[in-house]
Scaffold this active site. Structure first.
Site, PDB file in Angstrom:
ATOM      1  N   HIS A 230       0.831  -1.222   0.000  1.00  0.00           N
ATOM      2  CA  HIS A 230       0.000   0.000   0.000  1.00  0.00           C
ATOM      3  C   HIS A 230       0.861   1.266   0.000  1.00  0.00           C
ATOM      4  O   HIS A 230       0.358   2.349  -0.239  1.00  0.00           O
ATOM      5  CB  HIS A 230      -0.988   0.003   1.177  1.00  0.00           C
ATOM      6  CG  HIS A 230      -0.397   0.358   2.503  1.00  0.00           C
ATOM      7  ND1 HIS A 230      -1.137   0.842   3.554  1.00  0.00           N
ATOM      8  CD2 HIS A 230       0.878   0.295   2.970  1.00  0.00           C
ATOM      9  CE1 HIS A 230      -0.361   1.073   4.591  1.00  0.00           C
ATOM     10  NE2 HIS A 230       0.861   0.741   4.270  1.00  0.00           N
TER      11      HIS A 230
ATOM     12  N   GLU B 185      -3.056  -6.783   4.089  1.00  0.00           N
ATOM     13  CA  GLU B 185      -3.415  -5.379   3.836  1.00  0.00           C
ATOM     14  C   GLU B 185      -4.906  -5.197   4.089  1.00  0.00           C
ATOM     15  O   GLU B 185      -5.646  -6.163   4.238  1.00  0.00           O
ATOM     16  CB  GLU B 185      -3.144  -5.016   2.361  1.00  0.00           C
ATOM     17  CG  GLU B 185      -1.686  -5.070   1.930  1.00  0.00           C
ATOM     18  CD  GLU B 185      -0.966  -3.740   2.088  1.00  0.00           C
ATOM     19  OE1 GLU B 185      -1.563  -2.773   2.606  1.00  0.00           O
ATOM     20  OE2 GLU B 185       0.223  -3.686   1.694  1.00  0.00           O
TER      21      GLU B 185
ATOM     22  N   GLU C 148      -4.936   2.823  -0.334  1.00  0.00           N
ATOM     23  CA  GLU C 148      -5.561   1.608   0.185  1.00  0.00           C
ATOM     24  C   GLU C 148      -6.420   1.078  -0.960  1.00  0.00           C
ATOM     25  O   GLU C 148      -6.983   1.843  -1.728  1.00  0.00           O
ATOM     26  CB  GLU C 148      -6.428   1.911   1.403  1.00  0.00           C
ATOM     27  CG  GLU C 148      -5.638   2.333   2.626  1.00  0.00           C
ATOM     28  CD  GLU C 148      -4.611   1.301   3.043  1.00  0.00           C
ATOM     29  OE1 GLU C 148      -4.989   0.192   3.418  1.00  0.00           O
ATOM     30  OE2 GLU C 148      -3.398   1.608   2.975  1.00  0.00           O
TER      31      GLU C 148
HETATM   32  C1  LIG Z   1       4.470   0.587   6.615  1.00  0.00           C
HETATM   33  S1  LIG Z   1       5.937  -0.202   7.129  1.00  0.00           S
HETATM   34  C2  LIG Z   1       5.354  -1.832   7.566  1.00  0.00           C
HETATM   35  C3  LIG Z   1       6.293  -2.563   8.469  1.00  0.00           C
HETATM   36  C4  LIG Z   1       5.829  -3.933   8.937  1.00  0.00           C
HETATM   37  N1  LIG Z   1       5.606  -4.842   7.849  1.00  0.00           N
HETATM   38  C5  LIG Z   1       4.585  -3.796   9.802  1.00  0.00           C
HETATM   39  O1  LIG Z   1       3.504  -4.156   9.341  1.00  0.00           O
HETATM   40  O2  LIG Z   1       4.703  -3.301  10.923  1.00  0.00           O
HETATM   41  C6  LIG Z   1       6.771  -0.497   5.602  1.00  0.00           C
HETATM   42  C7  LIG Z   1       8.107  -1.144   5.759  1.00  0.00           C
HETATM   43  O3  LIG Z   1       8.708  -1.231   4.464  1.00  0.00           O
HETATM   44  C8  LIG Z   1      10.093  -1.033   4.657  1.00  0.00           C
HETATM   45  N2  LIG Z   1      10.726  -0.644   3.381  1.00  0.00           N
HETATM   46  C9  LIG Z   1      10.587   0.514   2.692  1.00  0.00           C
HETATM   47  N3  LIG Z   1      11.328   0.481   1.590  1.00  0.00           N
HETATM   48  C10 LIG Z   1      11.958  -0.728   1.581  1.00  0.00           C
HETATM   49  C11 LIG Z   1      12.856  -1.356   0.684  1.00  0.00           C
HETATM   50  N4  LIG Z   1      13.251  -0.727  -0.420  1.00  0.00           N
HETATM   51  N5  LIG Z   1      13.272  -2.592   0.968  1.00  0.00           N
HETATM   52  C12 LIG Z   1      12.870  -3.229   2.108  1.00  0.00           C
HETATM   53  N6  LIG Z   1      12.007  -2.679   2.997  1.00  0.00           N
HETATM   54  C13 LIG Z   1      11.560  -1.439   2.729  1.00  0.00           C
HETATM   55  C14 LIG Z   1      10.140   0.072   5.673  1.00  0.00           C
HETATM   56  O4  LIG Z   1      11.420   0.178   6.272  1.00  0.00           O
HETATM   57  C15 LIG Z   1       9.062  -0.367   6.637  1.00  0.00           C
HETATM   58  O5  LIG Z   1       9.557  -1.188   7.643  1.00  0.00           O
END
Ligand SMILES: C[S@@+](CC[C@H](N)C(=O)[O-])C[C@H]1O[C@@H](n2cnc3c(N)ncnc32)[C@H](O)[C@@H]1O
Length: 525
Positions: free
Chosen positions: A431, A460, A487
């Site tokens: 999302h 999601e 979303e």
């Molecule tokens: C909205 S958070 C959700 C975290 C976790 N899955 C949760 O539900 O609590 C999105 C996650 O994507 C990770 N993220 C963003 N860009 C990324 C990338 N290029 N590779 C790996 N992770 C990434 C962020 O660091 C973050 O932890």
């Protein structure tokens, strides 16, 4: 002509030299609007007025130069400033029905002002109070569904009883002020101090001197604390027990827990301007759906090229606070690994022989490992490796995590290093990105999936066609303004996962109202 207009709109003060002759109000409507601007503004006034004046000028030109239905924003025919202010789609027609106060044109409102001073819906009050009283009995017996229903009914009752004018003041003043006060409270440790000594009554005016040299000391010394706490008391977030004397509530004490409290400084300091600037950003962009994660409202608001994640991590401690906030968001929501939601054993474990190096679950973008930790707790005997993947700054923030959970630094735009896992899992990640980028992220997962064996679990929201829940709709607007993403409804997910990414959806498992869902996907064979 009012003095205010003459004083601030002269060419030299506005600072755009040589245009003063253009600045005479083009029509009576604009003139009236300018005359109601507040008096006594400070040195920044000219630029504020200049902005508003450009709006007036745009509207005037829509109506009087090209006509109400003509092309509204032909940049070639206009000056540079005007081009910036207009929707950029040349096919956009001039607005024919606008709300006067947001455009600078004062129109006769479609309803009389007396409407704004009467309760919103007195007719519904008797029925609502009856429903509330019967739900109240169930809630005291510990029924969680009844509690949720009662909260909604209570909100409906407040909306019904409030006048539109009161609701407006609540939105425009009370809630933004509370957000600021709560943020200062979290930043300074105000709520920790309030909760200390078993939450005994405390006055910010006589706060103990041992606080000297803390942020809270400075806050109370200037009596700012007293004013902030007075507002928080009047809003019910802390409890006023005597003059300038307060006790904590469960809510204020919960703000001392980082996963609950850190959302406030993170949002206030690192994200909120993206929301408050969105109306301006959207107007400039002709209200088109933003498509780029690194060129949307957030970049406009904070003058950056970084995407939200990069921006937060480049501005510590907002990155850390965001990870805590994610931990708080998930609390108390239905969990896919609980009985009756997604059949973990049947879909992932039964009938599979796990060898030593075989992975059961790879949590891609798994943050600080909350999901895998919960999985480990709820399915302690599940075979296979559990692997947490995220960017280095996030993994580096983990203090305590079950030793069975392996941490792998990984950027999900690159090749997936763990091949042929039983399940790849993503929670609140897709999302964050527009469809085109999601297709690329999904392609990296598809390459690693083993045909006929691997599953992809996407955790999601699936927004229902009607009666969407406010947490999900709020998150949708957050996605729009922070990440140019969304979303999704079931139709949106089918379009993305099946038509665009070429996966097969093998099941959608949904908790109440689509708020939390698992979309299970497989490779098309
Ligand atoms: C909205 S958070 C959700 C975290 C976790 N899955 C949760 O539900 O609590 C999105 C996650 O994507 C990770 N993220 C963003 N860009 C990324 C990338 N290029 N590779 C790996 N992770 C990434 C962020 O660091 C973050 O932890």
């Amino acid at each position: 002509m009012p003095a205010l207009y003459r004083r601030h709109m002269s060419g030299s003060e506005v600072g755009q030299g040589g245009e003063s002759s253009e600045r005479a109000p083009p029509n009576q409507e604009a003139f009236v609007w300018l005359s109601i601007l507040p008096t006594g503004l400070g040195p920044t006034t000219p630029s504020i007025l200049q902005n508003q004046w450009i709006r007036v000028k745009d509207i005037y030109e829509h109506r009087h130069t090209e006509g109400a239905n003509g092309p509204s924003c032909n940049g070639r025919a206009r000056g540079k400033r005007n081009r910036r202010r207009c929707p950029q789609d040349p096919s956009t027609e001039a607005p024919t029905h606008v709300n006067g106060t947001s455009t600078g044109i004062v129109k006769k409102p479609v309803v009389d002002v007396s409407v704004a001073l009467k309760a919103n819906n007195l007719d519904s009050v008797a029925e609502l109070t009856q429903e509330i009283s019967s739900l109240g009995a169930q809630v005291s017996g510990g029924d969680e569904q009844a509690r949720l229903a009662l909260v909604e009914k209570a909100r409906s009752l407040v909306r019904a009883l409030e006048t539109p004018r009161e609701t407006m003041i609540k939105h425009c003043w009370a809630q933004p002020s509370a957000m600021a006060a709560l943020t200062v409270g979290v930043d300074t440790g105000l709520f920790v101090a309030l909760a200390e000594s078993d939450g005994s009554p405390k006055s910010p005016k006589t706060w103990p001197t041992r606080l000297a040299s803390t942020l809270l000391y400075y806050l109370t010394k200037e009596f700012v604390a007293a004013r902030l706490m007075r507002h928080l008391g009047s809003m019910g977030y802390i409890q006023e027990v005597d003059t300038d004397t307060y006790q904590p509530t469960n809510f204020s004490s919960s703000l001392t827990i980082p996963i609950i409290g850190d959302g406030y400084p993170c949002l206030s300091g690192g994200l909120m301007a993206s929301l408050s600037k969105f109306p301006e950003y959207a107007m400039k962009n002709g209200y088109k759906t933003p498509q780029s994660i690194s060129d949307g409202s957030l970049q406009y608001a904070y003058n950056t090229k970084l995407n939200m994640f990069e921006y937060l991590h480049a501005n510590p401690p907002h990155g850390f606070q965001f990870n805590h906030h994610m931990g708080g968001y998930r609390q108390g929501r239905p969990s896919w690994m609980d009985d009756g939601f997604y059949p973990v054993k049947e879909r992932l474990i039964d009938g599979v022989e796990f060898g030593e190096g075989d992975a059961l679950l790879v949590d891609i973008g798994g943050g600080m490992g909350h999901d895998l930790a919960e999985f480990r707790q709820k399915h302690p005997n599940a075979p296979g490796r559990l692997i947490l993947q995220d960017l280095q700054p996030v993994l580096g923030q983990i203090i305590d995590l079950d030793s069975k959970i392996e941490r792998v630094e990984y950027d999900f735009h690159t090749e997936q290093p763990i091949k042929g896992a039983r399940a790849y899992y993503m929670h609140s990640c897709l999302h964050d990105w527009p469809d085109e980028i999601d297709v690329q992220i999904l392609a990296r997962i598809k390459e690693a999936m083993k045909p006929g064996y691997s599953r992809l679990l996407i955790n999601e929201n699936v927004i229902p066609p009607r009666h969407a829940q406010w947490e999900a709709t709020a998150l949708d607007i957050m996605m729009l303004t922070l990440l140019s993403s969304r979303e999704r409804t079931e139709g949106d997910w089918r379009l993305l996962l099946e038509e665009m990414a070429g996966l097969r959806i093998s099941g959608i498992y949904t908790a109440a109202n689509g708020v939390e869902s698992i979309i299970e996907c497989e490779l098309v064979e």
